[in-house]
Design an enzyme around this catalytic site. Structure first.
Site, PDB file in Angstrom:
ATOM      1  N   ARG A 124       0.787  -1.192   0.084  1.00  0.00           N
ATOM      2  CA  ARG A 124      -0.060   0.067  -0.011  1.00  0.00           C
ATOM      3  C   ARG A 124       0.753   1.138   0.101  1.00  0.00           C
ATOM      4  NH1 ARG A 124      -3.241  -3.305   3.305  1.00  0.00           N
ATOM      5  NH2 ARG A 124      -4.852  -4.162   1.779  1.00  0.00           N
ATOM      6  N   LYS A 146       4.407  11.502 -12.120  1.00  0.00           N
ATOM      7  CA  LYS A 146       3.664  10.756 -12.881  1.00  0.00           C
ATOM      8  C   LYS A 146       4.325   9.181 -12.861  1.00  0.00           C
ATOM      9  CE  LYS A 146       1.103  13.293 -16.032  1.00  0.00           C
ATOM     10  NZ  LYS A 146       0.956  13.694 -17.517  1.00  0.00           N
ATOM     11  N   GLU A 188      12.388  17.349 -25.482  1.00  0.00           N
ATOM     12  CA  GLU A 188      11.529  17.687 -24.289  1.00  0.00           C
ATOM     13  C   GLU A 188      12.136  19.100 -24.124  1.00  0.00           C
ATOM     14  OE1 GLU A 188       8.906  16.516 -23.406  1.00  0.00           O
ATOM     15  OE2 GLU A 188       8.998  14.470 -23.693  1.00  0.00           O
ATOM     16  N   LYS A 230       9.706  22.783 -15.617  1.00  0.00           N
ATOM     17  CA  LYS A 230       8.553  21.694 -15.495  1.00  0.00           C
ATOM     18  C   LYS A 230       7.991  21.848 -14.244  1.00  0.00           C
ATOM     19  CE  LYS A 230       7.173  16.999 -15.437  1.00  0.00           C
ATOM     20  NZ  LYS A 230       7.259  15.875 -16.272  1.00  0.00           N
ATOM     21  N   GLU A 240      -3.170  17.787 -13.755  1.00  0.00           N
ATOM     22  CA  GLU A 240      -3.257  18.367 -15.503  1.00  0.00           C
ATOM     23  C   GLU A 240      -4.540  19.026 -15.571  1.00  0.00           C
ATOM     24  OE1 GLU A 240      -2.773  15.822 -19.174  1.00  0.00           O
ATOM     25  OE2 GLU A 240      -0.840  15.920 -18.145  1.00  0.00           O
ATOM     26  N   ARG A 244      -0.814  22.278 -16.739  1.00  0.00           N
ATOM     27  CA  ARG A 244       0.281  21.200 -16.863  1.00  0.00           C
ATOM     28  C   ARG A 244      -0.121  20.567 -18.304  1.00  0.00           C
ATOM     29  NH1 ARG A 244       1.786  16.184 -12.758  1.00  0.00           N
ATOM     30  NH2 ARG A 244       3.451  15.290 -14.323  1.00  0.00           N
ATOM     31  N   ASN A 248       2.213  19.282 -22.862  1.00  0.00           N
ATOM     32  CA  ASN A 248       1.853  18.401 -24.000  1.00  0.00           C
ATOM     33  C   ASN A 248       2.083  19.077 -25.347  1.00  0.00           C
ATOM     34  OD1 ASN A 248       1.054  16.443 -21.989  1.00  0.00           O
ATOM     35  ND2 ASN A 248      -1.378  17.143 -21.880  1.00  0.00           N
ATOM     36  N   HIS A 251       2.458  16.649 -28.112  1.00  0.00           N
ATOM     37  CA  HIS A 251       2.648  15.517 -27.738  1.00  0.00           C
ATOM     38  C   HIS A 251       1.255  14.735 -28.325  1.00  0.00           C
ATOM     39  CE1 HIS A 251       5.898  16.024 -25.136  1.00  0.00           C
ATOM     40  NE2 HIS A 251       5.677  14.931 -24.549  1.00  0.00           N
ATOM     41  N   HIS A 255       2.253  11.407 -29.827  1.00  0.00           N
ATOM     42  CA  HIS A 255       1.836  10.156 -29.329  1.00  0.00           C
ATOM     43  C   HIS A 255       1.161   9.211 -30.476  1.00  0.00           C
ATOM     44  CE1 HIS A 255       1.650  11.497 -24.786  1.00  0.00           C
ATOM     45  NE2 HIS A 255       2.662  10.909 -25.120  1.00  0.00           N
ATOM     46  N   HIS A 267      10.256   8.767 -28.171  1.00  0.00           N
ATOM     47  CA  HIS A 267       9.535   9.603 -28.024  1.00  0.00           C
ATOM     48  C   HIS A 267       9.684  11.239 -28.165  1.00  0.00           C
ATOM     49  CE1 HIS A 267       6.576  11.715 -25.392  1.00  0.00           C
ATOM     50  NE2 HIS A 267       7.394  12.462 -24.852  1.00  0.00           N
TER      51      HIS A 267
HETATM   52  N1  LIG Z   1       6.332   9.939 -15.816  1.00  0.00           N
HETATM   53  C1  LIG Z   1       6.565  10.857 -16.598  1.00  0.00           C
HETATM   54  O1  LIG Z   1       6.187  12.173 -16.318  1.00  0.00           O
HETATM   55  C2  LIG Z   1       7.139  10.734 -18.085  1.00  0.00           C
HETATM   56  C3  LIG Z   1       7.604  11.847 -18.821  1.00  0.00           C
HETATM   57  C4  LIG Z   1       8.061  11.429 -20.248  1.00  0.00           C
HETATM   58  C5  LIG Z   1       8.268  10.078 -20.621  1.00  0.00           C
HETATM   59  N2  LIG Z   1       7.796   8.962 -19.637  1.00  0.00           N
HETATM   60  C6  LIG Z   1       8.194   7.679 -20.098  1.00  0.00           C
HETATM   61  O2  LIG Z   1       9.634   7.483 -20.051  1.00  0.00           O
HETATM   62  C7  LIG Z   1      10.145   6.356 -20.821  1.00  0.00           C
HETATM   63  C8  LIG Z   1      11.103   6.814 -22.149  1.00  0.00           C
HETATM   64  O3  LIG Z   1      11.904   7.123 -21.096  1.00  0.00           O
HETATM   65  P1  LIG Z   1      13.647   6.890 -21.777  1.00  0.00           P
HETATM   66  O4  LIG Z   1      13.551   7.560 -23.063  1.00  0.00           O
HETATM   67  O5  LIG Z   1      14.383   7.380 -20.556  1.00  0.00           O
HETATM   68  O6  LIG Z   1      13.773   5.293 -22.113  1.00  0.00           O
HETATM   69  P2  LIG Z   1      14.378   4.214 -21.248  1.00  0.00           P
HETATM   70  O7  LIG Z   1      14.039   4.209 -20.070  1.00  0.00           O
HETATM   71  O8  LIG Z   1      13.849   3.096 -22.145  1.00  0.00           O
HETATM   72  O9  LIG Z   1      16.188   4.146 -21.788  1.00  0.00           O
HETATM   73  C9  LIG Z   1      16.478   4.119 -22.852  1.00  0.00           C
HETATM   74  C10 LIG Z   1      17.427   3.374 -23.141  1.00  0.00           C
HETATM   75  O10 LIG Z   1      18.692   3.891 -22.526  1.00  0.00           O
HETATM   76  C11 LIG Z   1      19.132   2.766 -21.849  1.00  0.00           C
HETATM   77  N3  LIG Z   1      20.116   3.655 -20.565  1.00  0.00           N
HETATM   78  C12 LIG Z   1      19.646   4.249 -19.622  1.00  0.00           C
HETATM   79  N4  LIG Z   1      20.445   4.723 -18.745  1.00  0.00           N
HETATM   80  C13 LIG Z   1      21.665   4.603 -19.551  1.00  0.00           C
HETATM   81  C14 LIG Z   1      22.852   5.070 -19.594  1.00  0.00           C
HETATM   82  N5  LIG Z   1      23.169   5.906 -18.493  1.00  0.00           N
HETATM   83  N6  LIG Z   1      23.677   4.816 -20.358  1.00  0.00           N
HETATM   84  C15 LIG Z   1      23.519   4.125 -21.434  1.00  0.00           C
HETATM   85  N7  LIG Z   1      22.163   3.563 -21.695  1.00  0.00           N
HETATM   86  C16 LIG Z   1      21.155   3.875 -20.800  1.00  0.00           C
HETATM   87  C17 LIG Z   1      18.104   2.089 -21.245  1.00  0.00           C
HETATM   88  O11 LIG Z   1      18.689   0.799 -20.649  1.00  0.00           O
HETATM   89  C18 LIG Z   1      17.200   1.906 -22.598  1.00  0.00           C
HETATM   90  O12 LIG Z   1      17.737   0.871 -23.444  1.00  0.00           O
HETATM   91  C19 LIG Z   1       8.330   6.068 -21.889  1.00  0.00           C
HETATM   92  O13 LIG Z   1       8.179   4.907 -21.220  1.00  0.00           O
HETATM   93  C20 LIG Z   1       7.505   7.310 -21.318  1.00  0.00           C
HETATM   94  O14 LIG Z   1       6.389   6.791 -21.291  1.00  0.00           O
HETATM   95  C21 LIG Z   1       7.319   9.319 -18.494  1.00  0.00           C
HETATM   96 ZN   LIG Z   2       6.968  13.926 -23.570  1.00  0.00          ZN
END
Ligand SMILES: NC(=O)c1ccc[n+]([C@@H]2O[C@H](COP(=O)([O-])OP(=O)(O)OC[C@H]3O[C@@H](n4cnc5c(N)ncnc54)[C@H](O)[C@@H]3O)[C@@H](O)[C@H]2O)c1
Ligand SMILES: [Zn+2]
Length: 347
Positions: A124, A146, A188, A230, A240, A244, A248, A251, A255, A267
């Protein structure tokens, strides 16, 4: 009829600090002892990050009095599912993690979303901190609270809003990122400049190439600036309702493009195209000057991001986005560099 009122008025302070400093990971033992979140920590990470940074950090923390254990899953968006959450939770229970313990999310956005979600529901809810290791996670996903996972029919459809107890950003961890992951984060970062800060946008125009040379001063500055923007936007609108939504920008189309490409398009790349399309809409509606649209496109190109796509999303693609209410779509349109508005388009 007897009615018992179960009162649950809540006033909570979910504020947290974001530490941005080269080498901050070396200070983790003392910083974690100070915030004192748990008796031991579950380091949630993915298979790649575990190898590159996880094992070293875990050993270092154990040596310095922070008990921890690594729990990893296969890297990539495909792992962002409930079954990964279930597997991680079961391993944590088996290893004796209880309500007095906490989670460290070490990785990119996928890790952050999974670890944050798990922390919000494990027994929980237990506290968690974020250590982002991708540029995108550092400037975006690690901040704002998020969390969540994907369903087969769409991205991020299950989740919670749960703030971390602290975020630690160490640019040393970003040195191992491949170039496409740097570009991914830049999508971003450029977005923040367009929606909120003309001066920051100009700074990016002048200094973008230095990011690819891993110039520490520039990298630290753009991370700080992005987070400040941010935080300012999210602060007063966690759920949002309005403000917020500005985040987007690019986006809605972005998306749709990500889905159509079956997530082969990163992304940051998808929202780059989305921003160009939003700009074209804004110019057509006489909200934005063509020369500003050109300037934004030029900066995205300078970052090596795509500004055109062969995919052409239809209205249906756009309305399956969870941000649509089915009758209209909210587009975020810039009115000049440094300002954007919410534009409600009836379908
Ligand atoms: N919560 C939020 O507000 C929010 C906002 C934007 C995106 N997201 C989410 O984030 C995700 C995308 O994140 P991302 O782009 O970081 O992708 P990811 O977490 O998949 O990382 C990208 C790749 O880089 C590798 N990696 C990570 N750190 C590394 C490092 N230091 N050196 C080398 N390789 C490394 C990972 O293993 C992976 O293969 C999506 O699922 C998206 O929906 C969430
Ligand atoms: Zn984004």
């Amino acid at each position: 009829m007897p009615i018992i009122q179960a009162k649950h008025k809540k006033e909570i302070d979910d504020s947290y600090k974001v530490f941005i400093e080269k080498g901050v990971v070396n200070k983790l033992p003392s910083l974690l002892k100070k915030i004192n979140l748990g008796q031991k920590y579950a380091i949630i990470t993915d298979s790649k990050t575990a190898k590159i940074h996880g094992q070293t950090i875990s050993k270092f923390l154990n040596k310095n009095g922070i008990k921890n254990e690594i729990f990893s899953f296969e890297s990539g968006e495909k792992s962002k599912t409930l079954s990964t959450i279930e597997e991680l939770a079961e391993s944590m229970v088996e290893k004796g993690f209880n309500r007095k313990d906490a989670i460290i999310a070490l990785g990119g956005g996928v890790v952050g979303d999974i670890a944050g979600f798990l922390a919000s529901i494990y027994l929980r809810g237990i506290p968690f901190v974020q250590i982002p290791t991708t540029l995108l996670a550092a400037v975006d996903s690690a901040i704002g609270g998020k969390t969540g996972v994907d369903l087969k029919i769409g991205k991020n459809l299950l989740g919670t809003i749960t703030q971390p107890k602290a975020v630690f950003i160490d640019i040393n961890l970003l040195k191992t990122l491949p170039e496409n992951q740097i570009r991914n984060g830049l999508g971003e970062i450029i977005k923040y400049g367009v929606i909120k800060d003309e001066k920051f946008f100009s700074y990016l125009e002048k200094n973008l190439s230095k990011v690819f040379n891993h110039d520490e001063k520039v990298l630290n500055y753009i991370i700080q600036k992005s987070i400040a923007i941010k935080v300012e936007v999210v602060e007063n609108d966690e759920k949002e309702a309005k403000n917020r939504m500005l985040l987007n920008y690019g986006h809605t189309y972005g998306h749709a493009l990500e889905t159509m490409s079956n997530y082969t398009l990163l992304h940051g790349y998808a929202i780059s195209i989305g921003m160009v399309i939003a700009n074209e809409m804004a110019v057509a509606k006489k909200l934005l000057k063509q020369k500003d649209a050109d300037r934004i496109k030029a900066l995205l190109e300078q970052a090596g991001l795509p500004v055109y796509s062969m995919y052409k999303p239809t209205m249906k693609n756009l309305t399956t986005d969870k941000k649509s209410d089915g009758k209209s779509i909210n587009f975020i349109l810039p009115t000049k560099i440094g300002n954007a508005i919410i534009y409600n388009q009836k379908i």
